[in-house]
Enzyme design. Structure first.
Site: not given
Length: 620
Positions: A411-412, A418
């Site tokens: 997730h992180e 991104h």
């Protein structure tokens, strides 16, 4: 608005991880030193302090641009370029201080550095607060002429300028803006009162579990014990905890309704039709997005009710109650080390293509991550993009060596990837993507990881575990956040209509939602309706819906990537590469996803249904 406020939002949202909404992560092993290398930001504290003093000394000089923004395109470009230069410098200064502070909260010298950096950002905000009002006074026609005539404005600042002009109807006079800015402190009072009540004034009861362990049931202890293996313990925890919140529903209701009244005041002052419209305006998100989410979630409730019946069956319960929603469907005690997490995640993300894979492998091998818990370290998990454009992102995690830890890792790192892709493909001023997009990148990584683990599970029990984790993720991040969003909408609509509200009516409203969302076969005691008072995120109005929209969009993209080819993959990666160059809903619309339509929400419900189908087939 200072860049700190916007850039730190991503880190703050990740750090929160919605403890009130999602199951608690398993306890992680102790130990583990900080792995990140802060010398990439500054070689030492002395260099940091020199940069801070230099920035502080340069701030007063920005005033020389005041009154010049409408004189020429070159003058406007010069002022905005100087603002960017200061922003980048102060962002780097703040990032260094905040990371040092979070590495060990017991070191007072580092907490003082963070306070100094925060003061610097406040000073930056004050020094540049006149820019937006002056741009509005110049007017759209002249600003558009300037942008057309100046390459710097066109390349770096066209979107920023258009965004300021878009909100002209809701911007007050300079005197009005100063007056409204002064309400921030008193308007934060309701949140402060709620926090004080919960942290120190409510006498939290102590219960004795079947193990003989005595537990003082405050918020944290509730989170740690709500999934107790013994059903009688779970009932005891729920009955005691929510009854105690219920005793204070009058005071907590007054606090929350004061916050809602502040929203109603602000929406009138800024000439918005509703509090919802005001809250969504900053990101230019249409109200139709919010209302489509609520509508389609309600249409998908039969699948959620089906999930609760599956949960009852797997847990071998004679019936289903609200206190049965947190225990894992299947136990799987498997240790996963951080190197294993990295290797597995690299394989799981192969559908994103060689460019993404190479960048991910390179980034995760570097010292950008503080990964394991230790005494004094800040809890939670976040990706800090503050100085990423000039350096790289940093990640703070507190990983448990288990599957939950691996999903946090994926997730992180989704956030970090991104940021790297956005920075690589945009000028600095257009890299800062909003939360609405940020959680798509992280959650899509989780979805791809889940699909990979299910496909490679060696036993029925293992496969049921991973499928169950995916179901619980969708329940907590989509259905539950949408329910929170519907509650906020109901309360604000009633307040704007002039209806009388109290803590008791809030409990009744929330209880009705709980029963509708969980269906007729889940027993929910009246006292559980006080849960609304436990959710601190309601004091950031109309925020939590973005978690539900994000997992919906992520599910849509994950399905298209796994079932499609290079075109579908590039469509998704182009969303990440767009950064903050446009409004989130427009970036997604160009990728073929209209967030105001039923499509993204039907996609996540379809994923939920498919996962239920797989579980039921395995059980049969």
């Amino acid at each position: 608005m200072p860049d700190l406020t916007r850039r730190s939002a991503i880190a703050a949202a990740s750090l929160a991880t919605f403890a009130a909404a999602l199951p608690a992560l398993a306890q992680a092993p102790a130990g583990g030193g900080a792995a990140w290398d802060l010398t990439d930001l500054f070689p030492d504290d002395a260099a940091w302090d020199a940069a801070r003093r230099q920035a502080l000394a340069e701030l007063p000089g920005f005033a020389k641009f005041k009154g010049t923004l409408g004189t020429s395109a070159d003058a406007l470009a010069a002022a905005l370029s100087e603002q960017t230069k200061l922003d980048r410098m102060i962002s780097r200064i703040y990032t260094y201080a905040s990371l040092k502070a979070d590495a060990d909260l017991r070191v007072s010298a580092n907490q003082e550095k963070e306070a100094l950096a925060t003061d610097l950002y406040t000073a930056f905000g004050e020094a540049t607060s006149w820019v937006a009002p002056e741009i509005l006074s110049v007017g759209k026609a002249r600003i558009d002429q300037f942008v057309a005539a100046n390459a710097t404005l066109k390349q770096h600042f066209d979107f920023q300028l258009a965004d300021i002009l878009r909100q002209a109807d809701h911007t007050l006079s300079p005197e009005g803006e100063v007056l409204l800015a002064g309400t921030s402190a008193p308007f934060s009072g309701p949140r402060d009162i709620r926090e004080q009540l919960v942290a120190s004034d409510i006498p939290w009861p102590t219960v004795t579990l079947s193990t003989g362990k005595a537990v003082r049931l405050d918020d944290q202890a509730y989170t740690l014990n709500r999934d107790a293996p013994n059903r009688a313990d779970r009932k005891l925890v729920f009955d005691t905890f929510w009854a105690q919140y219920g005793k204070f529903q009058a005071s907590l209701g007054t606090a929350y309704l004061s916050h809602v009244k502040a929203d109603v005041f602000a929406k009138k002052a800024r000439k918005y039709p509703t509090s919802l419209a005001m809250a969504l305006s900053g990101g230019n998100v249409p109200e139709a997005v919010y209302r489509a989410l609520v509508r389609e979630t309600n249409a998908g409730l039969p699948q959620l009710h089906r999930y609760f019946e599956l949960r009852r069956t797997l847990l071998k319960l004679p019936d289903m109650a609200y206190y049965d929603i947190y225990p894992p469907l299947v136990q799987l005690d498997r240790k996963i080390t951080v190197p294993e997490m990295r290797a597995t995640t690299i394989e799981a993300l192969r559908p994103l293509g060689p460019e993404y894979g190479a960048l991910f492998a390179e980034a995760t091998a570097k010292k950008w991550l503080d990964q394991l818990p230790r005494p004094g370290k800040k809890s939670g998990a976040y990706m800090n993009p503050g100085a990423a454009f000039d350096v790289h992102p940093y990640l703070l995690l507190n990983l448990g060596e288990n599957y939950e830890g691996m999903t946090t890792y994926a997730h992180e790192w989704g956030h970090a990837m991104h940021t790297l892709l956005a920075n690589k493909n945009n000028v600095y001023e257009k890299t800062n993507y909003p939360i609405f997009l940020a959680e798509i990148a992280s959650t899509c990584n989780e979805q791809l990881l889940a699909a990979y683990m299910v496909a490679r599970a060696k036993t029925k029990q293992e496969k049921l575990f991973y499928l169950g984790q995916q179901l619980e993720s969708i329940r907590g991040t989509f259905y539950r956040q949408a329910m929170f969003g519907e509650f906020e909408l109901l309360v604000h609509d009633k307040a704007e209509a002039g209806e009388g509200l109290s803590g008791e009516t809030l409990t009744k409203l929330y209880l009705d939602l709980l029963r509708r969302y969980h269906g007729p076969n889940v027993a929910i005691a009246d006292t559980y309706g006080s849960e609304w008072a436990y959710i601190p995120h309601f004091y950031t109005s109309f925020y939590v819906y973005q978690y539900a929209t994000s997992i919906s969009a992520a599910s849509y993209f994950a399905r298209s990537i796994l079932t499609g080819g290079a075109k579908e993959r590039e469509t998704y990666l182009n969303v990440l590469k767009s950064g903050g160059s446009d409004y989130a809903v427009d970036i997604l619309k160009r990728a073929g996803l209209d967030m105001a339509s039923a499509t993204p929400y039907q996609a996540i419900i379809a994923t939920f249904k498919d996962t239920l189908d797989q579980c039921e087939a395995l059980m049969a």
